[in-house]
Scaffold this motif. Structure first.
Motif, PDB file in Angstrom:
ATOM      1  N   ALA A 177     -19.345 -26.483 -18.284  1.00 54.36           N
ATOM      2  CA  ALA A 177     -19.314 -28.333 -17.941  1.00 54.36           C
ATOM      3  C   ALA A 177     -20.340 -27.770 -19.393  1.00 54.36           C
ATOM      4  O   ALA A 177     -20.091 -29.283 -20.041  1.00 54.36           O
ATOM      5  CB  ALA A 177     -19.585 -28.729 -16.957  1.00 54.36           C
ATOM      6  N   ASN A 178     -21.092 -27.462 -19.111  1.00 58.94           N
ATOM      7  CA  ASN A 178     -22.457 -27.503 -20.168  1.00 58.94           C
ATOM      8  C   ASN A 178     -22.051 -26.878 -21.490  1.00 58.94           C
ATOM      9  O   ASN A 178     -22.982 -27.075 -22.553  1.00 58.94           O
ATOM     10  CB  ASN A 178     -23.726 -26.763 -19.941  1.00 58.94           C
ATOM     11  CG  ASN A 178     -24.364 -27.517 -18.193  1.00 58.94           C
ATOM     12  OD1 ASN A 178     -24.315 -28.040 -18.371  1.00 58.94           O
ATOM     13  ND2 ASN A 178     -25.306 -26.557 -17.636  1.00 58.94           N
ATOM     14  N   MET A 179     -21.226 -25.438 -21.793  1.00 55.43           N
ATOM     15  CA  MET A 179     -20.502 -25.538 -22.824  1.00 55.43           C
ATOM     16  C   MET A 179     -19.863 -26.671 -22.885  1.00 55.43           C
ATOM     17  O   MET A 179     -20.125 -26.744 -24.956  1.00 55.43           O
ATOM     18  CB  MET A 179     -20.116 -24.193 -22.443  1.00 55.43           C
ATOM     19  CG  MET A 179     -20.739 -22.857 -22.107  1.00 55.43           C
ATOM     20  SD  MET A 179     -19.575 -22.018 -21.682  1.00 55.43           S
ATOM     21  CE  MET A 179     -18.295 -21.582 -22.956  1.00 55.43           C
ATOM     22  N   LEU A 180     -19.108 -26.960 -22.955  1.00 60.91           N
ATOM     23  CA  LEU A 180     -18.105 -28.067 -23.610  1.00 60.91           C
ATOM     24  C   LEU A 180     -18.479 -29.603 -23.260  1.00 60.91           C
ATOM     25  O   LEU A 180     -18.594 -30.389 -24.005  1.00 60.91           O
ATOM     26  CB  LEU A 180     -16.545 -28.023 -22.617  1.00 60.91           C
ATOM     27  CG  LEU A 180     -16.461 -27.115 -22.785  1.00 60.91           C
ATOM     28  CD1 LEU A 180     -15.065 -26.673 -21.107  1.00 60.91           C
ATOM     29  CD2 LEU A 180     -16.158 -26.559 -23.517  1.00 60.91           C
ATOM     30  N   GLY A 181     -20.289 -29.952 -22.655  1.00 67.75           N
ATOM     31  CA  GLY A 181     -20.244 -31.181 -22.237  1.00 67.75           C
ATOM     32  C   GLY A 181     -19.402 -32.776 -21.721  1.00 67.75           C
ATOM     33  O   GLY A 181     -19.280 -33.581 -22.153  1.00 67.75           O
TER      34      GLY A 181
END
Length: 228
Positions: A177-181
């Motif tokens: 989720a952090n990778m993709l925002g």
């Protein structure tokens, strides 16, 4: 934790140096083992060391108050972390944390500055890398804005695959989720689509790349552009 220096330096930036230059860096640096999740820099804090990954992968993350961090770049053995030191800027612009555990070579800020004076080819090599990293960050920003989640997930998985040098690696839902925002539900949907197409296997954070060529076909053009 310090470990024995490898017989062959596997960092691609340092491999571009002459044997004499590589030997000097090897003699001055510490070979250490980094643990997953370790934070190396925080935005606005002083950078004490430069890191040249051998087998570890480090992520650079943009942080904003009241928002989850957003991964902007991955650095493996193709690069270095602490590139702003090349410009004489000792303050971190982004958070740097360990994405995948492994070994790296570490030089203090003072050691790196001295090495760039003693080894002119090192400064030239790092200047070229710094330019490339700026271009990759710009590409990532555009990718986040314009491309859909499935394409961007395929891109990040390919970038990770390039750096860990194996088909299997671990990603938590939160990390993806952090990778993709995006929200975790968006991760579930995008990963499910890639798995349904037979490109990956994803179970409880364990990801296996099944069809590399198929994943490249699904990824946006930003992957090939950032790999140049």
């Amino acid at each position: 934790m310090s470990v024995n220096l490898p017989n062959t330096i596997e960092n691609q930036l340092l491999l571009r140096l002459s044997p004499t230059g590589r030997d000097r860096i090897g003699a001055q640096s510490d070979c250490i083992e980094l643990l997953s999740g370790s934070v190396l820099y925080e935005p606005g804090h002083m950078i004490e060391h430069a890191y040249f990954p051998l087998s570890t992968v480090i992520c650079l993350m943009a942080t904003l108050p009241d928002h989850h961090p957003l991964e902007m770049s991955l650095v493996g053995n193709e690069g270095m972390v602490g590139a702003s030191l090349v410009l004489g800027v000792p303050t971190a612009a982004m958070q740097a944390s360990v994405h995948n555990p492994g070994s790296c070579l570490r030089l203090s800020c003072v050691q790196l500055q001295a090495a760039m004076i003693e080894i002119p080819e090192l400064r030239t090599t790092l200047n070229h890398y710094l330019h490339r990293q700026v271009m990759q960050l710009a590409q990532s920003a555009a990718c986040i804005h314009f491309h859909d989640i499935e394409q961007r997930l395929a891109r990040w998985l390919l970038m990770t695959h390039d750096r860990v040098h194996c088909d299997h690696f671990h990603f938590t839902h939160e990390c993806l989720a952090n990778m993709l925002g995006v929200r975790r539900s968006g991760v579930t949907l995008a990963a499910g689509l890639l798995q349904h197409q037979g490109l990956i296997q994803y179970t409880r954070g364990e990801i296996t790349i099944v069809d590399r060529q198929g994943l490249e076909a699904v990824s946006c053009l930003c992957y090939s552009a950032s790999s140049m």
